[in-house]
Scaffold this motif. Structure first.
Motif, PDB file in Angstrom:
ATOM      1  N   HIS A   1     -83.414  19.591 112.154  1.00  0.00           N
ATOM      2  CA  HIS A   1     -83.379  19.822 110.821  1.00  0.00           C
ATOM      3  C   HIS A   1     -84.171  18.652 109.852  1.00  0.00           C
ATOM      4  CE1 HIS A   1     -79.715  17.639 111.250  1.00  0.00           C
ATOM      5  NE2 HIS A   1     -79.744  17.470 110.068  1.00  0.00           N
ATOM      6  N   VAL A   2     -84.802  17.658 110.438  1.00  0.00           N
ATOM      7  CA  VAL A   2     -85.558  16.734 109.778  1.00  0.00           C
ATOM      8  C   VAL A   2     -86.680  16.078 110.333  1.00  0.00           C
ATOM      9  CG1 VAL A   2     -85.153  14.188 108.724  1.00  0.00           C
ATOM     10  CG2 VAL A   2     -83.282  15.511 108.828  1.00  0.00           C
ATOM     11  N   LEU A   3     -87.648  16.212 109.526  1.00  0.00           N
ATOM     12  CA  LEU A   3     -89.236  15.948 109.904  1.00  0.00           C
ATOM     13  C   LEU A   3     -89.584  14.744 109.281  1.00  0.00           C
ATOM     14  CD1 LEU A   3     -91.107  17.001 107.833  1.00  0.00           C
ATOM     15  CD2 LEU A   3     -90.780  19.193 108.870  1.00  0.00           C
ATOM     16  N   THR A   4     -90.547  13.851 109.842  1.00  0.00           N
ATOM     17  CA  THR A   4     -91.292  12.798 108.863  1.00  0.00           C
ATOM     18  C   THR A   4     -92.578  13.608 108.644  1.00  0.00           C
ATOM     19  OG1 THR A   4     -90.254  11.119 110.031  1.00  0.00           O
ATOM     20  CG2 THR A   4     -92.131  10.649 109.062  1.00  0.00           C
ATOM     21  N   LEU A   5     -92.722  13.736 107.409  1.00  0.00           N
ATOM     22  CA  LEU A   5     -94.112  14.265 106.947  1.00  0.00           C
ATOM     23  C   LEU A   5     -95.048  13.217 106.543  1.00  0.00           C
ATOM     24  CD1 LEU A   5     -95.581  17.013 105.653  1.00  0.00           C
ATOM     25  CD2 LEU A   5     -94.170  16.332 103.499  1.00  0.00           C
ATOM     26  N   ALA A   6     -96.409  13.264 107.216  1.00  0.00           N
ATOM     27  CA  ALA A   6     -97.346  12.307 106.500  1.00  0.00           C
ATOM     28  C   ALA A   6     -98.655  12.877 105.750  1.00  0.00           C
ATOM     29  CB  ALA A   6     -98.051  11.734 107.917  1.00  0.00           C
ATOM     30  N   THR A   7     -98.860  12.322 104.863  1.00  0.00           N
ATOM     31  CA  THR A   7     -99.711  12.604 103.869  1.00  0.00           C
ATOM     32  C   THR A   7    -100.607  11.706 103.414  1.00  0.00           C
ATOM     33  OG1 THR A   7     -98.161  12.320 101.919  1.00  0.00           O
ATOM     34  CG2 THR A   7     -98.028  14.434 102.728  1.00  0.00           C
ATOM     35  N   VAL A   8    -101.866  12.011 102.867  1.00  0.00           N
ATOM     36  CA  VAL A   8    -102.822  11.059 102.205  1.00  0.00           C
ATOM     37  C   VAL A   8    -103.080  11.345 100.758  1.00  0.00           C
ATOM     38  CG1 VAL A   8    -105.020  10.239 102.559  1.00  0.00           C
ATOM     39  CG2 VAL A   8    -103.778  10.935 104.517  1.00  0.00           C
ATOM     40  N   ASP A   9    -103.019  10.239 100.092  1.00  0.00           N
ATOM     41  CA  ASP A   9    -103.347  10.477  98.749  1.00  0.00           C
ATOM     42  C   ASP A   9    -104.360   9.603  98.372  1.00  0.00           C
ATOM     43  OD1 ASP A   9    -101.831   8.357  98.182  1.00  0.00           O
ATOM     44  OD2 ASP A   9    -100.473   9.106  97.336  1.00  0.00           O
ATOM     45  N   THR A  10    -104.686   9.260  96.959  1.00  0.00           N
ATOM     46  CA  THR A  10    -106.013   8.210  96.663  1.00  0.00           C
ATOM     47  C   THR A  10    -105.356   6.837  96.811  1.00  0.00           C
ATOM     48  OG1 THR A  10    -105.035   8.490  94.387  1.00  0.00           O
ATOM     49  CG2 THR A  10    -106.686   9.755  94.860  1.00  0.00           C
ATOM     50  N   ASP A  11    -103.979   6.598  97.056  1.00  0.00           N
ATOM     51  CA  ASP A  11    -103.722   5.248  97.337  1.00  0.00           C
ATOM     52  C   ASP A  11    -103.454   5.058  98.663  1.00  0.00           C
ATOM     53  OD1 ASP A  11    -103.426   4.632  94.782  1.00  0.00           O
ATOM     54  OD2 ASP A  11    -101.551   5.435  94.543  1.00  0.00           O
ATOM     55  N   GLY A  12    -103.754   5.962  99.771  1.00  0.00           N
ATOM     56  CA  GLY A  12    -103.601   5.656 100.933  1.00  0.00           C
ATOM     57  C   GLY A  12    -102.514   6.710 101.753  1.00  0.00           C
TER      58      GLY A  12
END
Length: 150
Positions: A17-28
């Motif tokens: 029930h818990v995931l680690t989400l990886a995203t990218v924005d302008t800061d990295g």
């Protein structure tokens, strides 16, 4: 086209029930831990997250995300976990009531919180399952022609 998911992957997603989400924005790059529930019919994970969070803002800009779901063990023979890629999108207005109901069934505390629901439409999954032998992998891909499109 939705390709049938191997049973070990589907079971693992349903049991956690818990995931680690990886995203990218302008800061990295940025990661966040999120509660989710898995819907096998759509091969999607659903989560609730605030509009002003860094990962939500990143998903609005770049919906292609990645993530992991993993057990915590020191015994190498018991390692299990998933790496995935997905397309993140807000749950549509037409589906929000049904998805909210499902989400609150899994996480009753969510009834006290008002935040948008997101669908992580899983695209690719690699599951490591050392319970079946060291380095055993299960793979799944949404599209049968081995291409990923948003």
């Amino acid at each position: 086209m939705l390709v049938e998911m191997p049973r070990p992957i589907s079971q693992y997603l349903q049991q956690h029930h818990v995931l680690t989400l990886a995203t990218v924005d302008t800061d990295g790059v940025w990661c966040a831990s999120c509660f989710y529930y898995f819907d096998s019919a759509s091969a999607s994970c659903y989560l609730m997250t605030a509009d002003d969070s860094r990962h939500t803002q990143a998903m609005l800009e770049r919906p292609q995300i990645a993530g992991t779901i993993a057990d915590q063990t020191r015994n190498v023979a018991k390692i299990q976990g998933i790496q995935f890629s997905a397309i993140a999108k807000r749950v549509s207005a037409a589906d929000v009531e049904a998805i909210t109901h499902q989400y609150c069934e899994h996480f009753p505390i969510a009834r006290l919180k008002s935040a948008p629901l997101w669908q992580l439409e899983l695209q690719t999954i690699k599951m490591t399952d050392n319970l079946l032998g060291f380095g055993k992998k299960h793979h799944w891909q949404r599209l049968d022609d081995c291409t990923i499109s948003a």
